[in-house]
Design a protein around this motif. Structure first.
Motif, short mmCIF file in Angstrom:
data_model
loop_
_atom_site.label_atom_id
_atom_site.label_comp_id
_atom_site.label_asym_id
_atom_site.label_seq_id
_atom_site.Cartn_x
_atom_site.Cartn_y
_atom_site.Cartn_z
N ALA A 238 0.92 -1.04 0.08
CA ALA A 238 0.04 0.16 0.20
C ALA A 238 0.89 1.21 -0.13
O ALA A 238 0.44 2.32 -0.56
CB ALA A 238 -0.81 -0.03 1.20
N SER A 239 1.98 1.21 0.75
CA SER A 239 2.98 2.42 0.63
C SER A 239 3.50 2.83 -0.64
O SER A 239 3.52 3.82 -1.05
CB SER A 239 3.98 2.35 1.59
OG SER A 239 4.90 1.05 1.10
N TRP A 240 3.70 1.70 -1.46
CA TRP A 240 3.96 2.02 -2.97
C TRP A 240 2.79 2.37 -3.78
O TRP A 240 3.07 3.27 -4.42
CB TRP A 240 4.49 0.91 -3.62
CG TRP A 240 5.89 0.39 -2.96
CD1 TRP A 240 6.34 -0.97 -2.62
CD2 TRP A 240 7.31 0.96 -3.03
NE1 TRP A 240 7.67 -0.85 -2.28
CE2 TRP A 240 8.29 0.15 -2.65
CE3 TRP A 240 7.62 2.33 -3.69
CZ2 TRP A 240 9.52 0.54 -2.65
CZ3 TRP A 240 8.77 2.74 -3.73
CH2 TRP A 240 9.84 1.87 -2.95
N LEU A 241 1.68 1.63 -3.53
CA LEU A 241 0.63 2.13 -4.60
C LEU A 241 0.25 3.56 -4.12
O LEU A 241 -0.68 4.21 -4.94
CB LEU A 241 -0.66 1.19 -4.28
CG LEU A 241 -0.01 -0.33 -4.64
CD1 LEU A 241 -1.28 -1.38 -4.61
CD2 LEU A 241 0.36 -0.32 -6.26
N SER A 247 3.20 5.18 -8.44
CA SER A 247 1.87 4.46 -8.89
C SER A 247 1.57 4.64 -10.34
O SER A 247 2.15 5.75 -10.73
CB SER A 247 0.96 4.89 -7.87
OG SER A 247 0.58 6.25 -8.28
N VAL A 248 1.01 3.76 -10.70
CA VAL A 248 0.37 3.86 -12.56
C VAL A 248 -0.80 4.50 -12.57
O VAL A 248 -1.77 3.77 -11.63
CB VAL A 248 0.53 2.62 -13.22
CG1 VAL A 248 0.24 2.81 -14.50
CG2 VAL A 248 1.84 2.12 -13.11
N PRO A 249 -1.00 5.68 -12.96
CA PRO A 249 -2.44 6.25 -12.89
C PRO A 249 -3.65 5.45 -13.23
O PRO A 249 -3.28 4.64 -14.47
CB PRO A 249 -2.29 7.40 -13.90
CG PRO A 249 -0.89 8.01 -13.88
CD PRO A 249 0.04 6.52 -13.69
N LYS A 250 -4.64 5.56 -12.66
CA LYS A 250 -5.78 4.54 -13.01
C LYS A 250 -6.34 4.86 -14.57
O LYS A 250 -6.36 3.80 -15.28
CB LYS A 250 -6.84 4.54 -12.07
CG LYS A 250 -7.96 3.84 -12.01
CD LYS A 250 -9.06 3.76 -11.36
CE LYS A 250 -10.25 2.88 -11.66
NZ LYS A 250 -11.10 3.09 -10.64
N LEU A 293 6.94 -2.61 -15.62
CA LEU A 293 6.59 -2.21 -14.27
C LEU A 293 6.65 -3.56 -13.35
O LEU A 293 7.10 -4.61 -13.81
CB LEU A 293 4.91 -2.16 -14.26
CG LEU A 293 4.34 -1.22 -15.08
CD1 LEU A 293 2.77 -1.13 -15.36
CD2 LEU A 293 4.61 0.19 -14.68
N LEU A 294 7.00 -3.01 -12.23
CA LEU A 294 7.15 -4.17 -11.08
C LEU A 294 5.81 -4.64 -10.59
O LEU A 294 5.29 -3.86 -9.92
CB LEU A 294 7.96 -3.75 -10.16
CG LEU A 294 8.29 -4.79 -9.02
CD1 LEU A 294 9.22 -5.68 -9.32
CD2 LEU A 294 9.19 -3.98 -7.91
N PRO A 334 -2.04 -4.49 -8.59
CA PRO A 334 -0.75 -3.96 -7.71
C PRO A 334 0.45 -3.84 -8.56
O PRO A 334 1.49 -4.91 -8.30
CB PRO A 334 -0.78 -5.15 -6.48
CG PRO A 334 -1.13 -6.39 -7.10
CD PRO A 334 -2.42 -5.92 -8.11
N VAL A 335 0.72 -2.94 -9.25
CA VAL A 335 1.89 -2.85 -9.84
C VAL A 335 2.45 -1.47 -9.89
O VAL A 335 1.84 -0.42 -9.45
CB VAL A 335 1.67 -2.96 -11.44
CG1 VAL A 335 1.28 -4.58 -11.97
CG2 VAL A 335 0.68 -2.16 -12.21
#
Length: 389
Positions: A238-241, A247-250, A293-294, A334-335
């Motif tokens: 969650a800290s990354w997202l 984070s990758v924009p939705k 992406l990771l 979750p990427v």
């Protein structure tokens, strides 16, 4: 002082040379990847060199120069902020070693492969035009660029200059994965030397690292590392997202999903990943072309990604053994983007390499993407100045 010049007995540039006395011209120096590779090469050769009396980086970007200056000493009056097109013979006279990584855009699809008709190719041509006019040309030259450069008019011009001025030239097409680094970055490397026994010839492209004559047998192939050796730890996903930098924009994922556009996803256990370029982290429709992406879930797990399980998607890939897959992502998966620290590690930069605090994440991505793989180039520099007899 050590003798200047090359003899049959010398495995390096000069007999008994104190590496601190070496004069190096570093063209298109960027953030200092070639400089870092030189120091790494000296370490690998058992001749660690922390300072150099005459190292001249040449770079027109003020931003890159500020980062370079924050990481490397500049004991010799630098040519920083100089346009290479304005260099004259006197600026280049007397250097022992030239290192360069010219702009790649003239030789890429994104740059329309305009080659010599692209103004960004002009500085390299200018360097080639100056070389025959030098009374004391460099004894060794290393050039890095994208695959495709080796068939360009730019290289045809420069290689012709090198051959006509007595250089032996070797060409290599190499990738970090060949030395166990889990990142594909295929590049061509041109190495030129003037030695007592060298003949002016342009060798065919080689696809393996040069052999080291001091080794009695070939080194065994390296065991591939996984991305887990390079990624930053986090207390939870969650800290990354929740971090807008990574984070990758939705909205971007929704647009790509509607178009059926895939993006490469890798995980901590992956032993390979595609090339990270200067466009990495940009938020527009071709973002997927600039690097992977990771995935934050275990890549062999069964969590639902909205299209099927990650396990199912993963094993549909032809690169399952490397842990790479290009697939359509569902918004909310979750990427995340790789961080600049992770990209620096994959590129082989030293752990103490730093960016000044005013440099944005997007600027870091661009500058790292424009740089080189330090470990690959270090092995070539080691061969060029310590092993190529």
């Amino acid at each position: 002082p050590p003798q200047k010049g090359i003899t049959k007995d010398s495995p390096g540039i000069t007999v008994g040379m104190d590496m601190q006395r070496l004069r190096v011209m570093e063209f298109f120096s960027g953030i200092g990847g070639l400089r870092a590779a030189f120091h790494r090469a000296c370490d690998m050769a058992g001749k660690p060199t922390k300072t150099l009396n005459q190292w001249v980086p040449v770079e027109a970007s003020n931003l890159a120069n500020n980062i370079y200056s924050a990481n490397f000493a500049l004991p010799f009056p630098p040519l920083l902020n100089r346009d290479i097109l304005h260099l004259e013979v006197g600026d280049l006279e007397g250097a022992d070693l030239w290192l360069m990584s010219p702009p790649c855009q003239p030789y890429t699809r994104a740059g329309q492969r305009l080659d010599v008709n692209d103004q960004r190719a002009s500085p390299l041509q200018h360097i080639g035009d100056l070389l025959p006019k030098l009374h004391h040309p460099p004894q060794a030259i290393l050039l890095e660029n994208v695959v495709g450069f080796e068939t360009s008019e730019s290289w045809r011009h420069l290689s012709g200059v090198l051959i006509s001025n007595g250089y032996e030239v070797r060409q290599f097409q190499l990738s970090p994965t060949q030395i166990g680094i889990p990142n594909r970055r295929p590049r061509v490397y041109m190495l030129a030397r003037q030695t007592a026994v060298s003949k002016p010839v342009l060798h065919d492209v080689e696809f393996a690292f040069p052999a080291q004559p001091r080794m009695r047998s070939a080194a065994p192939p390296p065991i591939p590392k996984t991305l887990a050796d390079y990624i930053e730890p986090a207390s939870n996903n969650a800290s990354w997202l929740s971090n807008s930098d990574f984070s990758v924009p939705k909205s971007l994922l929704e647009r790509m999903a509607s178009q059926g556009t895939g993006w490469e996803v890798v995980g901590p256990n992956s032993t390979s990943s595609s090339t990270f370029t200067s466009g990495y982290g940009s938020n527009y429709h071709e973002s997927h072309r600039f690097g992977p992406l990771l995935g934050l879930d275990n890549v062999s797990g069964d969590s639902d990604n909205g299209v099927g399980t990650i396990r199912q998607c993963w094993h549909r890939s032809g690169n399952a053994s490397e842990g790479r897959i290009r697939r359509v992502l569902a918004p909310g998966e979750p990427v995340r983007l790789f961080t600049p620290v992770e990209l620096l590690r994959l590129a082989g930069f030293p752990e103490n390499f730093m960016f000044p605090p005013e440099i944005t994440t997007r600027q870091k991505y661009k500058l790292i993407g424009d740089s080189i793989n330090v470990e690959v180039v270090a092995r070539l520099i080691q061969f060029l100045i310590f092993e190529w007899a």
